[in-house]
Structures are given as structure tokens and as C-alpha cells.
Write a protein that holds these residues in place. Structure first.
Motif, mmCIF file in Angstrom:
data_model
loop_
_atom_site.group_PDB
_atom_site.id
_atom_site.type_symbol
_atom_site.label_atom_id
_atom_site.label_comp_id
_atom_site.label_asym_id
_atom_site.label_seq_id
_atom_site.Cartn_x
_atom_site.Cartn_y
_atom_site.Cartn_z
ATOM 1 N N PRO A 25 0.809 -1.228 0.000
ATOM 2 C CA PRO A 25 0.000 0.000 0.000
ATOM 3 C C PRO A 25 0.836 1.269 0.000
ATOM 4 O O PRO A 25 0.305 2.360 -0.225
ATOM 5 N N HIS A 26 2.145 1.150 0.235
ATOM 6 C CA HIS A 26 3.017 2.322 0.220
ATOM 7 C C HIS A 26 3.417 2.713 -1.191
ATOM 8 O O HIS A 26 4.036 3.763 -1.382
ATOM 9 N N PHE A 27 3.080 1.910 -2.201
ATOM 10 C CA PHE A 27 3.409 2.261 -3.578
ATOM 11 C C PHE A 27 2.629 3.497 -4.015
ATOM 12 O O PHE A 27 1.479 3.698 -3.610
ATOM 13 N N VAL A 28 3.260 4.272 -4.852
ATOM 14 C CA VAL A 28 2.628 5.449 -5.447
ATOM 15 C C VAL A 28 2.756 5.350 -6.953
ATOM 16 O O VAL A 28 3.840 5.086 -7.474
ATOM 17 N N LEU A 29 1.646 5.544 -7.651
ATOM 18 C CA LEU A 29 1.648 5.530 -9.111
ATOM 19 C C LEU A 29 1.717 6.954 -9.640
ATOM 20 O O LEU A 29 1.138 7.871 -9.057
ATOM 21 N N PHE A 30 2.413 7.119 -10.743
ATOM 22 C CA PHE A 30 2.350 8.372 -11.485
ATOM 23 C C PHE A 30 1.363 8.183 -12.626
ATOM 24 O O PHE A 30 1.613 7.421 -13.550
ATOM 25 N N ILE A 31 0.227 8.827 -12.533
ATOM 26 C CA ILE A 31 -0.790 8.768 -13.572
ATOM 27 C C ILE A 31 -0.909 10.153 -14.190
ATOM 28 O O ILE A 31 -1.288 11.115 -13.521
ATOM 29 N N LEU A 32 -0.543 10.243 -15.466
ATOM 30 C CA LEU A 32 -0.504 11.533 -16.157
ATOM 31 C C LEU A 32 0.343 12.529 -15.378
ATOM 32 O O LEU A 32 -0.019 13.691 -15.198
ATOM 33 N N PHE A 33 1.492 12.036 -14.872
ATOM 34 C CA PHE A 33 2.499 12.845 -14.179
ATOM 35 C C PHE A 33 2.070 13.270 -12.782
ATOM 36 O O PHE A 33 2.775 14.044 -12.128
ATOM 37 N N PHE A 34 0.938 12.789 -12.285
ATOM 38 C CA PHE A 34 0.487 13.115 -10.936
ATOM 39 C C PHE A 34 0.670 11.890 -10.037
ATOM 40 O O PHE A 34 0.232 10.789 -10.378
#
Length: 292
Positions: A172-181
Motif C-alpha cells: 500500500p506504500h506504492f505510489v503511481l504516477f498517472i498523467l504525471f500526478f
């Protein structure tokens, strides 16, 4: 799509599902199954686009497909096509456009290596194909019950979204970059679930594809949450198998002792053909053990 691991989780974070690997911000090191999945998907996309034109009409649905899509997509337009179960796997390796294959392969590249290292290659491949198959099956069922109209469905999205759901639970600590956000992976998973559900129930654009996405996510989550039960079930099966093997070996030793005692008392000629066979097999097994 990009992915990174927040710094504050590097040393202290541990998943409720056991010890998990941590990642710092980097391009993931590719793993064997992910590598071959990328190669096969990309190769088949270019083969399909460059070699096979979409000029084959299918039924009266107004669709024209190429030969790969005709035989390997999920297209439940007839009873025969519904029963061709290989399509639930093969459709995952076909894609409908450059954006389609690019987005899916980025998802595979960023999410797949972590799961493959966590589960090992064989389990990861089964998981990946299983999530994709769940997507194709759910879409087929919706067409069987006339909720959706049949059309050719291709793509690895069900498998990719299954990986996303699994990572959202395990990491759950993962962070995705979606459209640079940057978006926390659980926020992304919940948001996508709501969006896909809305498109399916309203029968909006690409409702069949979104149904596959939902089913893939459900399969991925179910696989992770059922791990404890599956491990216990597997352990019981192995314990029962060992118990049966030990019982059989004990029975053989008892029978062998009886046969040897009979030989001692009455000679080898007193043995029945069955007893001679048991003695011969026991002798051969002892000789094999001696070689090693």
C-alpha cells in the motif's frame, strides 16, 4: 504509468501479509516471466498490425477482425466460440492499438517484477493468466445473460488490473504516477474500481472491457486474500500425502519382515508369486538407495 516507493517505508514497513520487498524510485529490474510476456505481447501486436489485415467479417455483428482476432480473441458470438476456452488465455496477448498495448505493457513492466520476485515465476505466471482469464470469463457471462452485446475483446488489461489490485493490498506504500500526478496505489485502485463499475452498470463506452477490468481486479484481490486459506489447504494435502506414504511404507516393512521370516523358516520355494514380487521390488529399492 510510473511507480515509486515512499522513503519513510524503506526500513520500517512490513505488510500484514508477511515480509515484502521494498523499492526505491527507479526503473524496475526486469524479471524472467515479465520479460517474456513483454516480448510476446509486443511481437504479436506488430505481427497482427503489419501482417494480418482486419478484413474478416464475423456474423452479422458489423465487426471485421484479422485472423488472429478471429481465432484467439474473446468473442462470444456463438455457442462454439463460447466453448473455445483457449480464448480466455490467448486474447490477453492481442491488442487493438498502439496506445492499448503501450499502456498495458507499461503496467506489466512497473508492477510485474515486484510480484514475480515476491511469488516466484511460476506462481506469478499462473496469477497473471488467471486474472486475465477471469476478465474474459466475466465478459462472456455478461453476454450470455444478455446484459452486454458480444464483440471481439482483446488485451492484457484484466491481468494488469489484477496486478494493480494485488499490489494495492500487498504494497500500500506504492505510489503511481498517472498523467504525471502521484497517486497512492490504493486510491488509484478504488478510483478505477468505481469508474469501471459505473461504465459497466450504465453500459457505457467499452463496457465489456471495463467488465474484464473489474473481474481481473476481483481475481487479483481474491488471490491475495485467500493466501492463508490456500496455504493451510496445501499444507493439509501434503500432510495427508506424507501420512499415507508413511503408512504404506510401514505396511510394506511389516509384510517384508513376514516374508523374510517365511524364507528363513521354509525356504525361498515356499513363497507365492506375489510374495516373490514384493521381495524382488524391495531388493531393487535397497540396491538403488545403495547407489546414491
Amino acid at each position: 504509468m510510473g511507480l515509486y516507493d515512499r522513503d519513510y517505508t524503506q526500513e520500517s514497513y512490513q505488510s500484514q501479509f508477511g515480509q515484502v520487498p521494498h523499492m526505491r524510485m527507479h526503473w524496475p529490474k526486469i524479471t524472467p516471466v515479465v520479460k517474456w510476456l513483454l516480448i510476446v505481447n509486443i511481437a504479436l501486436f506488430f505481427v497482427g498490425e503489419l501482417v494480418f489485415p482486419r478484413n474478416i467479417p464475423v456474423g452479422n455483428f458489423g465487426y471485421s477482425v484479422n485472423v488472429l482476432e478471429k481465432w484467439f480473441s474473446v468473442f462470444p458470438y456463438s455457442l462454439a466460440s463460447k466453448l473455445q476456452l483457449w480464448r480466455l488465455v490467448t486474447y490477453q496477448f492481442l491488442h487493438g492499438g498502439i496506445g492499448h498495448v503501450l499502456f498495458n505493457m507499461l503496467g506489466l513492466y512497473f508492477l510485474g517484477p515486484t510480484l514475480e520476485r515476491h511469488w516466484q515465476s511460476k506462481k506469478f505466471l499462473i496469477f497473471y493468466l488467471g486474472c486475465g482469464a477471469a476478465g474474459g470469463l466475466f465478459y462472456t457471462l455478461l453476454t450470455v445473460f444478455k446484459f452486454l452485446s458480444p464483440g471481439p475483446m482483446v488485451g492484457a488489461s484484466g491481468a494488469i488490473l489484477g496486478m494493480l489490485a494485488a499490489c494495492a493490498i500487498l504494497f500500500p506504500h506504492f505510489v503511481l504516477f498517472i498523467l504525471f500526478f502521484p497517486v497512492p496505489i490504493r486510491v488509484a485502485a478504488i478510483g478505477l474500481t468505481i469508474m469501471y463499475f459505473f461504465y459497466v452498470v450504465t453500459r457505457g463506452p467499452n463496457a465489456g472491457g471495463h467488465a474484464a477490468h473489474l473481474a481481473g481486479m476481483a481475481a487479483g484481490a481474491a488471490y491475495v486474500f485467500s493466501r492463508s486459506w490456500r496455504d493451510q489447504f496445501t499444507a493439509r494435502i501434503r500432510a495427508n500425502r506424507r501420512k499415507k506414504q508413511m503408512t504404506a511404507q510401514r505396511d510394506i516393512r511389516v509384510e517384508l519382515d513376514r516374508i523374510l521370516e517365511k524364507v528363513h523358516d521354509s525356504g525361498l520355494q515356499s513363497l507365492t508369486s506375489k510374495e516373490k514380487k514384493i521381495l524382488k521390488e524391495a531388493t531393487r529399492a535397497e540396491q538403488m538407495r545403495g547407489k546414491f
